[in-house]
Design a protein around this motif. Structure first.
Motif, PDB file in Angstrom:
ATOM      1  N   ALA A  71       0.885  -1.163   0.000  1.00  5.27           N
ATOM      2  CA  ALA A  71       0.000   0.000   0.000  1.00  5.27           C
ATOM      3  C   ALA A  71       0.921   1.210   0.000  1.00  5.27           C
ATOM      4  O   ALA A  71       2.021   1.172   0.563  1.00  5.27           O
ATOM      5  CB  ALA A  71      -0.894   0.003   1.232  1.00  5.27           C
ATOM      6  N   LYS A  72       0.479   2.299  -0.649  1.00  6.29           N
ATOM      7  CA  LYS A  72       1.308   3.495  -0.753  1.00  6.29           C
ATOM      8  C   LYS A  72       0.483   4.727  -0.411  1.00  6.29           C
ATOM      9  O   LYS A  72      -0.699   4.804  -0.741  1.00  6.29           O
ATOM     10  CB  LYS A  72       1.845   3.664  -2.177  1.00  6.29           C
ATOM     11  CG  LYS A  72       2.741   2.543  -2.638  1.00  6.29           C
ATOM     12  CD  LYS A  72       3.138   2.725  -4.098  1.00  6.29           C
ATOM     13  CE  LYS A  72       4.043   1.592  -4.557  1.00  6.29           C
ATOM     14  NZ  LYS A  72       4.377   1.718  -5.980  1.00  6.29           N
ATOM     15  N   LEU A  73       1.124   5.677   0.204  1.00  4.27           N
ATOM     16  CA  LEU A  73       0.559   7.007   0.404  1.00  4.27           C
ATOM     17  C   LEU A  73       1.475   7.949  -0.362  1.00  4.27           C
ATOM     18  O   LEU A  73       2.633   8.131   0.012  1.00  4.27           O
ATOM     19  CB  LEU A  73       0.494   7.380   1.884  1.00  4.27           C
ATOM     20  CG  LEU A  73      -0.125   8.745   2.191  1.00  4.27           C
ATOM     21  CD1 LEU A  73      -1.586   8.804   1.733  1.00  4.27           C
ATOM     22  CD2 LEU A  73      -0.019   9.049   3.682  1.00  4.27           C
ATOM     23  N   VAL A  74       0.957   8.516  -1.462  1.00  2.04           N
ATOM     24  CA  VAL A  74       1.797   9.275  -2.396  1.00  2.04           C
ATOM     25  C   VAL A  74       1.449  10.757  -2.359  1.00  2.04           C
ATOM     26  O   VAL A  74       0.303  11.141  -2.114  1.00  2.04           O
ATOM     27  CB  VAL A  74       1.669   8.722  -3.834  1.00  2.04           C
ATOM     28  CG1 VAL A  74       2.025   7.243  -3.880  1.00  2.04           C
ATOM     29  CG2 VAL A  74       0.284   8.933  -4.403  1.00  2.04           C
ATOM     30  N   ARG A  75       2.480  11.594  -2.593  1.00  2.00           N
ATOM     31  CA  ARG A  75       2.262  13.033  -2.646  1.00  2.00           C
ATOM     32  C   ARG A  75       3.376  13.706  -3.433  1.00  2.00           C
ATOM     33  O   ARG A  75       4.423  13.117  -3.689  1.00  2.00           O
ATOM     34  CB  ARG A  75       2.155  13.640  -1.255  1.00  2.00           C
ATOM     35  CG  ARG A  75       3.425  13.633  -0.446  1.00  2.00           C
ATOM     36  CD  ARG A  75       3.117  14.051   0.998  1.00  2.00           C
ATOM     37  NE  ARG A  75       4.304  14.179   1.789  1.00  2.00           N
ATOM     38  CZ  ARG A  75       4.759  15.320   2.284  1.00  2.00           C
ATOM     39  NH1 ARG A  75       4.117  16.453   2.054  1.00  2.00           N
ATOM     40  NH2 ARG A  75       5.833  15.359   3.028  1.00  2.00           N
ATOM     41  N   VAL A  76       3.127  14.935  -3.813  1.00  4.26           N
ATOM     42  CA  VAL A  76       4.092  15.736  -4.567  1.00  4.26           C
ATOM     43  C   VAL A  76       4.628  16.839  -3.658  1.00  4.26           C
ATOM     44  O   VAL A  76       3.857  17.560  -3.029  1.00  4.26           O
ATOM     45  CB  VAL A  76       3.433  16.339  -5.830  1.00  4.26           C
ATOM     46  CG1 VAL A  76       4.322  17.384  -6.467  1.00  4.26           C
ATOM     47  CG2 VAL A  76       3.119  15.229  -6.818  1.00  4.26           C
ATOM     48  N   LEU A  77       5.947  16.943  -3.604  1.00  2.00           N
ATOM     49  CA  LEU A  77       6.599  17.989  -2.808  1.00  2.00           C
ATOM     50  C   LEU A  77       6.803  19.253  -3.635  1.00  2.00           C
ATOM     51  O   LEU A  77       6.665  20.360  -3.135  1.00  2.00           O
ATOM     52  CB  LEU A  77       7.943  17.494  -2.278  1.00  2.00           C
ATOM     53  CG  LEU A  77       7.897  16.209  -1.454  1.00  2.00           C
ATOM     54  CD1 LEU A  77       9.310  15.734  -1.136  1.00  2.00           C
ATOM     55  CD2 LEU A  77       7.085  16.406  -0.199  1.00  2.00           C
ATOM     56  N   LYS A  78       7.153  19.069  -4.912  1.00  2.00           N
ATOM     57  CA  LYS A  78       7.363  20.190  -5.842  1.00  2.00           C
ATOM     58  C   LYS A  78       6.810  19.790  -7.198  1.00  2.00           C
ATOM     59  O   LYS A  78       6.987  18.666  -7.651  1.00  2.00           O
ATOM     60  CB  LYS A  78       8.857  20.506  -6.009  1.00  2.00           C
ATOM     61  CG  LYS A  78       9.520  21.108  -4.803  1.00  2.00           C
ATOM     62  CD  LYS A  78       9.148  22.549  -4.668  1.00  2.00           C
ATOM     63  CE  LYS A  78       9.858  23.184  -3.484  1.00  2.00           C
ATOM     64  NZ  LYS A  78       9.294  24.457  -3.144  1.00  2.00           N
ATOM     65  N   GLY A  79       6.145  20.739  -7.855  1.00  2.00           N
ATOM     66  CA  GLY A  79       5.642  20.487  -9.196  1.00  2.00           C
ATOM     67  C   GLY A  79       4.240  19.910  -9.211  1.00  2.00           C
ATOM     68  O   GLY A  79       3.491  19.993  -8.236  1.00  2.00           O
ATOM     69  N   THR A  80       3.906  19.275 -10.350  1.00  2.00           N
ATOM     70  CA  THR A  80       2.565  18.731 -10.587  1.00  2.00           C
ATOM     71  C   THR A  80       2.678  17.417 -11.337  1.00  2.00           C
ATOM     72  O   THR A  80       3.432  17.316 -12.314  1.00  2.00           O
ATOM     73  CB  THR A  80       1.727  19.719 -11.430  1.00  2.00           C
ATOM     74  OG1 THR A  80       1.682  20.971 -10.752  1.00  2.00           O
ATOM     75  CG2 THR A  80       0.318  19.212 -11.658  1.00  2.00           C
ATOM     76  N   VAL A  81       1.926  16.428 -10.897  1.00  2.00           N
ATOM     77  CA  VAL A  81       1.878  15.141 -11.594  1.00  2.00           C
ATOM     78  C   VAL A  81       0.434  14.696 -11.754  1.00  2.00           C
ATOM     79  O   VAL A  81      -0.450  15.105 -10.989  1.00  2.00           O
ATOM     80  CB  VAL A  81       2.671  14.022 -10.873  1.00  2.00           C
ATOM     81  CG1 VAL A  81       4.099  14.440 -10.583  1.00  2.00           C
ATOM     82  CG2 VAL A  81       1.982  13.534  -9.625  1.00  2.00           C
ATOM     83  N   LEU A  82       0.221  13.845 -12.746  1.00  2.00           N
ATOM     84  CA  LEU A  82      -1.023  13.099 -12.851  1.00  2.00           C
ATOM     85  C   LEU A  82      -0.735  11.748 -12.221  1.00  2.00           C
ATOM     86  O   LEU A  82       0.163  11.033 -12.667  1.00  2.00           O
ATOM     87  CB  LEU A  82      -1.448  12.918 -14.307  1.00  2.00           C
ATOM     88  CG  LEU A  82      -2.681  12.030 -14.482  1.00  2.00           C
ATOM     89  CD1 LEU A  82      -3.924  12.708 -13.923  1.00  2.00           C
ATOM     90  CD2 LEU A  82      -2.877  11.666 -15.934  1.00  2.00           C
ATOM     91  N   ASP A  83      -1.464  11.414 -11.184  1.00  2.00           N
ATOM     92  CA  ASP A  83      -1.251  10.161 -10.455  1.00  2.00           C
ATOM     93  C   ASP A  83      -2.358   9.183 -10.814  1.00  2.00           C
ATOM     94  O   ASP A  83      -3.526   9.572 -10.936  1.00  2.00           O
ATOM     95  CB  ASP A  83      -1.239  10.434  -8.951  1.00  2.00           C
ATOM     96  CG  ASP A  83      -0.560   9.326  -8.193  1.00  2.00           C
ATOM     97  OD1 ASP A  83       0.670   9.226  -8.296  1.00  2.00           O
ATOM     98  OD2 ASP A  83      -1.269   8.552  -7.525  1.00  2.00           O
ATOM     99  N   ILE A  84      -1.978   7.924 -10.970  1.00  2.00           N
ATOM    100  CA  ILE A  84      -2.923   6.885 -11.411  1.00  2.00           C
ATOM    101  C   ILE A  84      -2.848   5.680 -10.474  1.00  2.00           C
ATOM    102  O   ILE A  84      -1.753   5.206 -10.158  1.00  2.00           O
ATOM    103  CB  ILE A  84      -2.564   6.385 -12.840  1.00  2.00           C
ATOM    104  CG1 ILE A  84      -2.539   7.522 -13.843  1.00  2.00           C
ATOM    105  CG2 ILE A  84      -3.492   5.252 -13.274  1.00  2.00           C
ATOM    106  CD1 ILE A  84      -3.870   8.065 -14.249  1.00  2.00           C
TER     107      ILE A  84
END
Length: 181
Positions: A71-84
Motif C-alpha cells: 500500500a502506498k501514500l503518495v504526494r508531490v513535494l514540488k511540481g505537478t503530476v497526474l497520479d494513477i
C-alpha cells in the motif's frame, strides 16, 4: 484532514488541513491515528521513497505481487503530476478500472493506494519531486507492471505521445491482458 474514498474501494484521496499565514504554511502530512479514524484502515508504513523527474517522465504502472504487495501514500513535494491507481484485485467489482488525480505542491493532496493496485504517475510540470510511503519493503522478485499505453485501461496521461519519457524497463512492460497479478 479529510479522507475521501474514490470509486475504487480502499483507495482514498487525502486532503490535509493546511494552516497558512504571512510566513508560509504548515500541515501534518501523515498522522497514523487520524488516518485510521478517517479511513478505517490500520496501515504501518515501513519505507519512504522519493524521486525527482522532469516534464514528461512517466513512471509506471508498477505493483508488487503476493506477500510483498504494497500500500502506498503518495504526494508531490514540488511540481505537478497526474497520479494513477489501477485496481488489480481480481475479486474486486472494479478490477481493471483506474482512478486519476492531479497531485501538486499547490493542492497538497495525497492518494492512498491500497495493496493489490498498480500505480504510476506522469510529470506535468517542468520538474517534480514525488514522495511516497510504503507499508511493505520492496522485493525485486515480486515486482510487476503494465505498459502505460495499454489499450484495455485506455488511460489519458495528459501528455502528448512525443512528450512521454520512459525507462527502458517501463517501455517493455506487458499489457494488462498479459500481466501477472
Amino acid at each position: 484532514m479529510k479522507a475521501i474514498e474514490t470509486a475504487l474501494k480502499g483507495c482514498f484521496v487525502i486532503e490535509p488541513t493546511v494552516f497558512e499565514d504571512a510566513r508560509g504554511y504548515f500541515f501534518e502530512s501523515f498522522n497514523q491515528s487520524k488516518f485510521q479514524e478517517l479511513t478505517g484502515l490500520a496501515v504501518n508504513f515501513v519505507q519512504d521513497n522519493q524521486s525527482g523527474s522532469q516534464k514528461g517522465v512517466l513512471r509506471g504502472i508498477h505493483y508488487q505481487r503476493g506477500e510483498h504487495a504494497q500500500a502506498k501514500l503518495v504526494r508531490v513535494l514540488k511540481g505537478t503530476v497526474l497520479d494513477i491507481a489501477v485496481d488489480l484485485r481480481k475479486d474486486s467489482a472494479t478490477f481493471g478500472q483506474y482512478f486519476s488525480l492531479i497531485l501538486s505542491e499547490e493542492n497538497k493532496k495525497q492518494l492512498f493506494v491500497p495493496r493489490g493496485f498498480g500505480h504510476g504517475f506522469a510529470v506535468l510540470s517542468d520538474t517534480a519531486e514525488f514522495s511516497y510511503k510504503c507499508d511493505n519493503l520492496y522485493n525485486k522478485a515480486s515486482e510487476g507492471g503494465i505498459i502505460y499505453n495499454d489499450p484495455t485501461l485506455d488511460i489519458d496521461w495528459m501528455l502528448a505521445k512525443d512528450e512521454v519519457l520512459l525507462s527502458e524497463k517501463d517501455a517493455e512492460l506487458p499489457t494488462f491482458e498479459n500481466a501477472k497479478f
